[in-house]
Design a protein around this motif. Structure first.
Motif, PDB file in Angstrom:
ATOM      1  N   LYS A  13     -24.680  37.484 -18.672  1.00  0.00           N
ATOM      2  CA  LYS A  13     -25.906  36.915 -19.236  1.00  0.00           C
ATOM      3  C   LYS A  13     -27.101  37.792 -18.874  1.00  0.00           C
ATOM      4  CE  LYS A  13     -28.916  32.869 -18.629  1.00  0.00           C
ATOM      5  NZ  LYS A  13     -29.028  31.528 -18.004  1.00  0.00           N
ATOM      6  N   GLU A  14     -27.145  38.294 -17.647  1.00  0.00           N
ATOM      7  CA  GLU A  14     -28.266  39.107 -17.186  1.00  0.00           C
ATOM      8  C   GLU A  14     -28.395  40.387 -18.014  1.00  0.00           C
ATOM      9  OE1 GLU A  14     -26.078  37.567 -15.191  1.00  0.00           O
ATOM     10  OE2 GLU A  14     -27.559  36.045 -14.558  1.00  0.00           O
ATOM     11  N   GLN A  15     -27.279  40.967 -18.390  1.00  0.00           N
ATOM     12  CA  GLN A  15     -27.318  42.180 -19.215  1.00  0.00           C
ATOM     13  C   GLN A  15     -27.844  41.876 -20.613  1.00  0.00           C
ATOM     14  OE1 GLN A  15     -23.205  43.284 -18.748  1.00  0.00           O
ATOM     15  NE2 GLN A  15     -23.658  44.800 -17.149  1.00  0.00           N
ATOM     16  N   LEU A  16     -27.519  40.704 -21.143  1.00  0.00           N
ATOM     17  CA  LEU A  16     -28.066  40.299 -22.438  1.00  0.00           C
ATOM     18  C   LEU A  16     -29.568  40.113 -22.352  1.00  0.00           C
ATOM     19  CD1 LEU A  16     -25.426  37.702 -23.699  1.00  0.00           C
ATOM     20  CD2 LEU A  16     -25.845  39.980 -24.617  1.00  0.00           C
ATOM     21  N   ILE A  17     -30.037  39.538 -21.241  1.00  0.00           N
ATOM     22  CA  ILE A  17     -31.479  39.356 -21.040  1.00  0.00           C
ATOM     23  C   ILE A  17     -32.173  40.716 -21.007  1.00  0.00           C
ATOM     24  CG2 ILE A  17     -33.239  38.608 -19.384  1.00  0.00           C
ATOM     25  CD1 ILE A  17     -31.381  36.287 -18.637  1.00  0.00           C
ATOM     26  N   GLU A  18     -31.556  41.681 -20.328  1.00  0.00           N
ATOM     27  CA  GLU A  18     -32.132  43.029 -20.277  1.00  0.00           C
ATOM     28  C   GLU A  18     -32.209  43.638 -21.671  1.00  0.00           C
ATOM     29  OE1 GLU A  18     -30.426  44.132 -15.795  1.00  0.00           O
ATOM     30  OE2 GLU A  18     -29.467  44.951 -17.598  1.00  0.00           O
ATOM     31  N   LEU A  19     -31.156  43.458 -22.455  1.00  0.00           N
ATOM     32  CA  LEU A  19     -31.131  43.996 -23.819  1.00  0.00           C
ATOM     33  C   LEU A  19     -32.258  43.413 -24.663  1.00  0.00           C
ATOM     34  CD1 LEU A  19     -29.883  45.472 -26.264  1.00  0.00           C
ATOM     35  CD2 LEU A  19     -28.306  43.541 -26.507  1.00  0.00           C
ATOM     36  N   LEU A  20     -32.392  42.093 -24.663  1.00  0.00           N
ATOM     37  CA  LEU A  20     -33.408  41.472 -25.502  1.00  0.00           C
ATOM     38  C   LEU A  20     -34.805  41.739 -24.966  1.00  0.00           C
ATOM     39  CD1 LEU A  20     -33.911  39.816 -28.005  1.00  0.00           C
ATOM     40  CD2 LEU A  20     -33.653  37.731 -26.645  1.00  0.00           C
ATOM     41  N   ASN A  21     -34.959  41.794 -23.655  1.00  0.00           N
ATOM     42  CA  ASN A  21     -36.256  42.087 -23.044  1.00  0.00           C
ATOM     43  C   ASN A  21     -36.784  43.434 -23.512  1.00  0.00           C
ATOM     44  OD1 ASN A  21     -37.960  43.424 -20.868  1.00  0.00           O
ATOM     45  ND2 ASN A  21     -37.888  41.336 -20.049  1.00  0.00           N
ATOM     46  N   LEU A  22     -35.961  44.470 -23.397  1.00  0.00           N
ATOM     47  CA  LEU A  22     -36.395  45.810 -23.791  1.00  0.00           C
ATOM     48  C   LEU A  22     -36.585  45.922 -25.302  1.00  0.00           C
ATOM     49  CD1 LEU A  22     -34.266  48.052 -21.408  1.00  0.00           C
ATOM     50  CD2 LEU A  22     -36.752  47.843 -21.450  1.00  0.00           C
ATOM     51  N   THR A  23     -35.754  45.231 -26.063  1.00  0.00           N
ATOM     52  CA  THR A  23     -35.892  45.267 -27.523  1.00  0.00           C
ATOM     53  C   THR A  23     -37.228  44.658 -27.949  1.00  0.00           C
ATOM     54  OG1 THR A  23     -33.490  45.074 -27.764  1.00  0.00           O
ATOM     55  CG2 THR A  23     -34.819  44.651 -29.718  1.00  0.00           C
ATOM     56  N   ILE A  24     -37.582  43.509 -27.371  1.00  0.00           N
ATOM     57  CA  ILE A  24     -38.867  42.878 -27.694  1.00  0.00           C
ATOM     58  C   ILE A  24     -40.027  43.778 -27.274  1.00  0.00           C
ATOM     59  CG2 ILE A  24     -40.409  40.962 -27.096  1.00  0.00           C
ATOM     60  CD1 ILE A  24     -37.944  39.158 -26.963  1.00  0.00           C
ATOM     61  N   GLU A  25     -39.932  44.372 -26.087  1.00  0.00           N
ATOM     62  CA  GLU A  25     -41.002  45.253 -25.615  1.00  0.00           C
ATOM     63  C   GLU A  25     -41.214  46.422 -26.581  1.00  0.00           C
ATOM     64  OE1 GLU A  25     -41.961  48.407 -21.990  1.00  0.00           O
ATOM     65  OE2 GLU A  25     -40.396  46.885 -21.707  1.00  0.00           O
ATOM     66  N   LEU A  26     -40.110  47.048 -27.008  1.00  0.00           N
ATOM     67  CA  LEU A  26     -40.218  48.199 -27.904  1.00  0.00           C
ATOM     68  C   LEU A  26     -40.733  47.793 -29.283  1.00  0.00           C
ATOM     69  CD1 LEU A  26     -36.955  50.110 -26.937  1.00  0.00           C
ATOM     70  CD2 LEU A  26     -39.308  50.837 -26.504  1.00  0.00           C
ATOM     71  N   VAL A  27     -40.275  46.660 -29.801  1.00  0.00           N
ATOM     72  CA  VAL A  27     -40.780  46.184 -31.089  1.00  0.00           C
ATOM     73  C   VAL A  27     -42.277  45.939 -31.002  1.00  0.00           C
ATOM     74  CG1 VAL A  27     -40.767  44.243 -32.708  1.00  0.00           C
ATOM     75  CG2 VAL A  27     -38.603  45.197 -31.906  1.00  0.00           C
ATOM     76  N   ASP A  28     -42.729  45.319 -29.917  1.00  0.00           N
ATOM     77  CA  ASP A  28     -44.153  45.039 -29.759  1.00  0.00           C
ATOM     78  C   ASP A  28     -44.967  46.333 -29.684  1.00  0.00           C
ATOM     79  OD1 ASP A  28     -46.317  42.952 -29.074  1.00  0.00           O
ATOM     80  OD2 ASP A  28     -46.492  44.379 -27.409  1.00  0.00           O
ATOM     81  N   LYS A  29     -44.475  47.341 -28.965  1.00  0.00           N
ATOM     82  CA  LYS A  29     -45.188  48.616 -28.840  1.00  0.00           C
ATOM     83  C   LYS A  29     -45.271  49.336 -30.184  1.00  0.00           C
ATOM     84  CE  LYS A  29     -44.303  49.646 -23.960  1.00  0.00           C
ATOM     85  NZ  LYS A  29     -43.574  50.517 -23.003  1.00  0.00           N
ATOM     86  N   HIS A  30     -44.147  49.392 -30.888  1.00  0.00           N
ATOM     87  CA  HIS A  30     -44.144  50.057 -32.197  1.00  0.00           C
ATOM     88  C   HIS A  30     -45.008  49.296 -33.202  1.00  0.00           C
ATOM     89  CE1 HIS A  30     -41.316  52.807 -30.642  1.00  0.00           C
ATOM     90  NE2 HIS A  30     -40.203  52.114 -30.869  1.00  0.00           N
ATOM     91  N   PHE A  31     -44.953  47.971 -33.125  1.00  0.00           N
ATOM     92  CA  PHE A  31     -45.703  47.153 -34.073  1.00  0.00           C
ATOM     93  C   PHE A  31     -47.206  47.291 -33.853  1.00  0.00           C
ATOM     94  CE2 PHE A  31     -46.779  42.839 -35.966  1.00  0.00           C
ATOM     95  CZ  PHE A  31     -46.491  43.230 -37.265  1.00  0.00           C
ATOM     96  N   TYR A  32     -47.628  47.539 -32.618  1.00  0.00           N
ATOM     97  CA  TYR A  32     -49.046  47.794 -32.319  1.00  0.00           C
ATOM     98  C   TYR A  32     -49.526  49.029 -33.079  1.00  0.00           C
ATOM     99  CZ  TYR A  32     -52.838  50.010 -29.678  1.00  0.00           C
ATOM    100  OH  TYR A  32     -53.990  50.659 -29.326  1.00  0.00           O
TER     101      TYR A  32
END
Length: 273
Positions: A13-32
């Motif tokens: 579960k922790e690895q899934l959290i890491e995956l989604l955490n970084l994906t959201i961060e990158l989407v937010d940065k690119h979307f800015y």
């Protein structure tokens, strides 16, 4: 990790959290950055519409852009003075290139359906189901994606594949276009293919190129917002607490993160185990 150092084998579960955490961060940065270029595109479109209508018009945004373009096209002077509304080729391509570059990065994060070796929201959903159903890892139930959300993700995948490849479909259409040119303008292409390959250069583009770009980006921006909201819901569910994105402004982007790219290239090339 997995036997292949380039690929990640999700087990917890922790690895899934890491995956989604970084994906959201990158989407937010690119979307800015995307939104900054998007605003430039809106400003360019408003200036062109003012030029066509001959007067200042009220602020144009996502809600009224389509109507304003249709109103401009219906004006008597639109056809009469059409050539005067052209846009410098490099000026148009500069905004299109900026937007399409960051759009491609967003499409990768939202639409890539590579099961191994590709980070995306779809990959998170895939690995989540795999851990829950096949590996029997105890995980909370995520929202069942609506039909509209599934259609958005399908569109992202289709757009990603189209933009990132010179597909056979695109190749076929170029051949058909070239043959049509030969029939309609025999003096331009007497023979094709030929020993001489002609690579066209342009001074200007028709204003319709601007219309199609801005209208497509209005739809894309809306879609990214909707998918990002679903990603946040999923993150709150799996993390067990309500999440938020904190905007942290820093004076300078230094070079400390270079090693991520350098080591990423080494790992991709098999130099890191």
């Amino acid at each position: 990790m997995s036997k292949d150092p380039k690929k990640f084998d999700f087990q917890t579960k922790e690895q899934l959290i890491e995956l989604l955490n970084l994906t959201i961060e990158l989407v937010d940065k690119h979307f800015y950055r995307y939104c900054a270029y998007y605003d430039e595109l809106i400003d360019m479109t408003q200036a062109k519409l003012c030029d066509i209508q001959g007067s200042e018009i009220s602020k144009i945004d996502d809600s009224n852009m389509r109507n304003e373009i249709m109103n401009a096209i219906k004006m008597d002077n639109y056809k009469l003075k059409h050539s005067s509304y052209r846009i410098d080729y490099l000026e148009y391509k500069s905004i299109e290139d900026k937007i399409s570059n960051v759009q491609s990065q967003l499409l990768n994060l939202l639409g890539d359906r590579t099961k191994k070796g590709g980070v995306s929201y779809w990959r998170f959903r895939y690995e989540y189901k795999k851990l829950k159903d096949e590996k029997k890892v105890e995980l909370p139930e995520l929202d069942v994606l609506s039909q509209d959300m599934n259609e958005l993700l399908n569109e992202m995948n289709s757009a990603r594949n189209y933009m990132h490849h010179m597909t056979d479909a695109k190749f076929i259409e170029w051949i058909n276009y070239r043959k049509k040119q030969m029939l309609e303008h025999p003096g331009v292409f007497q023979k094709w293919p030929d020993s001489v390959i002609t690579s066209d250069r342009y001074e200007n583009v028709d204003v319709e190129w601007l219309w199609q770009l801005v209208l497509s980006q209005i739809d894309f921006k809306k879609s990214v917002r909707e998918i990002l909201q679903q990603m946040k819901k999923d993150y709150s569910c799996i993390y067990g607490e309500s999440m938020r994105i904190q905007k942290k402004w820093i004076d300078e982007l230094d070079a400390t993160a270079f090693m991520v790219s350098i080591n990423g290239i080494k790992r991709h090339n098999g130099d890191l185990k």
